[in-house]
Write a protein that holds these residues in place. Structure first.
Motif, mmCIF file in Angstrom:
data_model
loop_
_atom_site.group_PDB
_atom_site.id
_atom_site.type_symbol
_atom_site.label_atom_id
_atom_site.label_comp_id
_atom_site.label_asym_id
_atom_site.label_seq_id
_atom_site.Cartn_x
_atom_site.Cartn_y
_atom_site.Cartn_z
ATOM 1 N N ASP A 53 -12.912 -14.229 11.913
ATOM 2 C CA ASP A 53 -13.074 -12.828 12.301
ATOM 3 C C ASP A 53 -12.361 -11.956 11.263
ATOM 4 O OD1 ASP A 53 -14.393 -13.564 14.693
ATOM 5 O OD2 ASP A 53 -12.445 -13.958 15.629
ATOM 6 N N SER A 54 -13.127 -11.515 10.312
ATOM 7 C CA SER A 54 -12.546 -10.800 9.182
ATOM 8 C C SER A 54 -12.898 -9.317 9.127
ATOM 9 C CB SER A 54 -13.003 -11.464 7.864
ATOM 10 O OG SER A 54 -14.421 -11.463 7.782
ATOM 11 N N GLY A 55 -13.743 -8.874 10.036
ATOM 12 C CA GLY A 55 -14.166 -7.479 10.008
ATOM 13 C C GLY A 55 -13.132 -6.537 10.615
ATOM 14 N N PRO A 56 -13.376 -5.228 10.571
ATOM 15 C CA PRO A 56 -12.463 -4.250 11.193
ATOM 16 C C PRO A 56 -12.442 -4.415 12.716
ATOM 17 C CG PRO A 56 -14.478 -3.163 10.498
ATOM 18 C CD PRO A 56 -14.563 -4.577 9.985
ATOM 19 N N LEU A 57 -11.281 -4.097 13.309
ATOM 20 C CA LEU A 57 -11.115 -4.241 14.770
ATOM 21 C C LEU A 57 -11.431 -2.911 15.458
ATOM 22 C CD1 LEU A 57 -10.180 -5.889 17.234
ATOM 23 C CD2 LEU A 57 -7.851 -5.030 16.781
ATOM 24 N N ASP A 58 -12.330 -2.987 16.441
ATOM 25 C CA ASP A 58 -12.689 -1.820 17.271
ATOM 26 C C ASP A 58 -12.519 -2.211 18.750
ATOM 27 O OD1 ASP A 58 -13.351 -0.209 15.104
ATOM 28 O OD2 ASP A 58 -15.457 -0.861 15.127
ATOM 29 N N ILE A 59 -11.823 -1.344 19.492
ATOM 30 C CA ILE A 59 -11.644 -1.550 20.949
ATOM 31 C C ILE A 59 -12.158 -0.305 21.674
ATOM 32 C CG2 ILE A 59 -9.997 -1.982 22.807
ATOM 33 C CD1 ILE A 59 -8.142 -3.232 20.718
#
Length: 376
Positions: A53-59
């Motif tokens: 999981d290398s992409g940007p984190l969105d919550i």
């Protein structure tokens, strides 16, 4: 050859397993929460990441649309290493991330000052390419029951049915009502019928022993309230005594009215009788003599003087027989029959000779007469 194929298969399985065990939601708590209004709640959403999981984190937390809404409402958002907590006006200032740095695996949020409008299904969505996971939670914000009002319905008399009612104006259903007696033996009447949903207790054929203090308690999943009621059962009224009292009161009223009417009639007749008596007295009193009659009397005296002066024995009899019209008859003479009316007595001159000559008259001797008019 066979060994090489088997090795390749193991490598492929490990690669696939690594991808499968990438981004995961690890929270194991309940997915349905009930809270009271004005309280706070934590909506749990824990997650784990993998090397892939290398992409940007969105919550993203959103309130899912109900049947009568068109789209979901985003409540709070984390993107680009920044939190956006005032995204939804309805929860502005009341929604916060539980961790100051959500990228460490804690996407949970806290809602404070809950309202009944906060009830709904909330979804936690975590995105980190190539993985994406979500978790749903049902939040029910319940309102505590308001303080109930206790009252009675129906006559509180012995032998009658009495209904004890308990009503709470606010509170999230289901509300449950219970009644208990807190005085004497603390046992409810044997004839009491309870309604836990409607909040009533029907005491049939109430007796004196049903009197006492009762407590009603209303509760739901988030709170409870109570009220106190004092019940007093009285003996039935004496119907015969009431009827007798009413009859006596009516008779007394009729007697008073009759006495008043009698006094009024008597006073009216007395006034009428006095008025008639006054009229009769006025009719019996002779009218007063006027000045004209007095002048006429002086004129008649003068004429009598002249007639006396010219009187002779020849016309004396005629003068004596002449009726006296100047005299007013009395009441007895007027009411007496004509046959019994006595003749007027002979006029005897009481005037002295000196006074008669002073008046200008001449003394004359008048002979006596009988009843038939002959001279004696």
């Amino acid at each position: 050859m066979d060994f090489t194929i088997l090795h390749l298969c193991c490598v492929l399985i490990s690669i696939i397993g690594g991808v499968a065990h990438g981004l995961e939601i690890t929270s194991q708590g309940p997915t349905s929460i009930e809270k009271a209004s004005s309280e706070s709640v934590k909506l749990d959403c824990q997650f784990s990441l993998a090397a892939v999981d290398s992409g940007p984190l969105d919550i993203e937390w959103s309130l899912l649309a109900s049947d009568n809404q068109k789209e979901d409402k985003v409540v709070i958002l984390y993107s680009g290493d920044r939190a956006y907590e005032d995204y939804y006006p309805a929860v502005k200032g009341r929604a916060h991330f539980n961790s100051p740095d959500p990228k460490n695996g804690d996407a949970s949020i806290n809602l404070t000052g809950l309202k009944s409008s906060d009830t709904g299904t909330y979804q936690c969505k975590v995105k980190k390419a190539p993985g994406i996971r979500s978790r749903k939670m049902l939040l029910t914000v319940m309102v505590r029951p308001s303080k109930p009002r206790c009252s009675t319905e129906g006559p509180t008399q012995e032998g009658k049915d009495v209904v004890l009612r308990c009503t709470s104006s606010e509170g999230t259903n289901p509300l449950q009502y219970t009644w208990e007696k807190t005085s004497d033996n603390k046992i409810l009447p044997a004839s009491a019928v309870l309604d836990p949903v409607g909040g009533t207790m029907n005491v049939r054929n109430a007796s004196i022993s049903s009197s006492g203090t009762y407590r009603c308690t209303v509760k739901n999943h988030v709170g409870m309230e109570e009220c106190i009621l004092q019940l007093g059962i009285t003996p039935p009224p004496n119907t015969a005594g009431i009827i007798a009292g009413v009859i006596i009161a009516v008779l007394l009223a009729l007697i008073i009215i009759a006495i008043i009417l009698f006094c009024c009639c008597r006073a009216h007749h007395r006034k009428k009788y006095e008025k008639e008596i006054s009229y009769e007295i006025r009719e019996d009193v002779p009218p007063p003599k006027s000045r004209v009659s007095t002048a006429r009397s002086f004129t008649s005296v003068g004429s009598q003087r002249s007639s006396l002066g010219s009187m002779s024995p020849s016309n004396l009899h005629e003068y004596a027989l002449k009726p006296q019209y100047d005299k007013i008859p009395s009441v007895e003479e007027y009411e007496r029959p004509p046959s019994h009316t006595p003749l007027p007595p002979p006029v005897a001159s009481k005037i002295a000779g000196r006074n008669l000559s002073r008046m200008g008259g001449i003394p004359v001797m008048i002979p006596a007469q009988n009843k038939d008019g002959s001279i004696v």
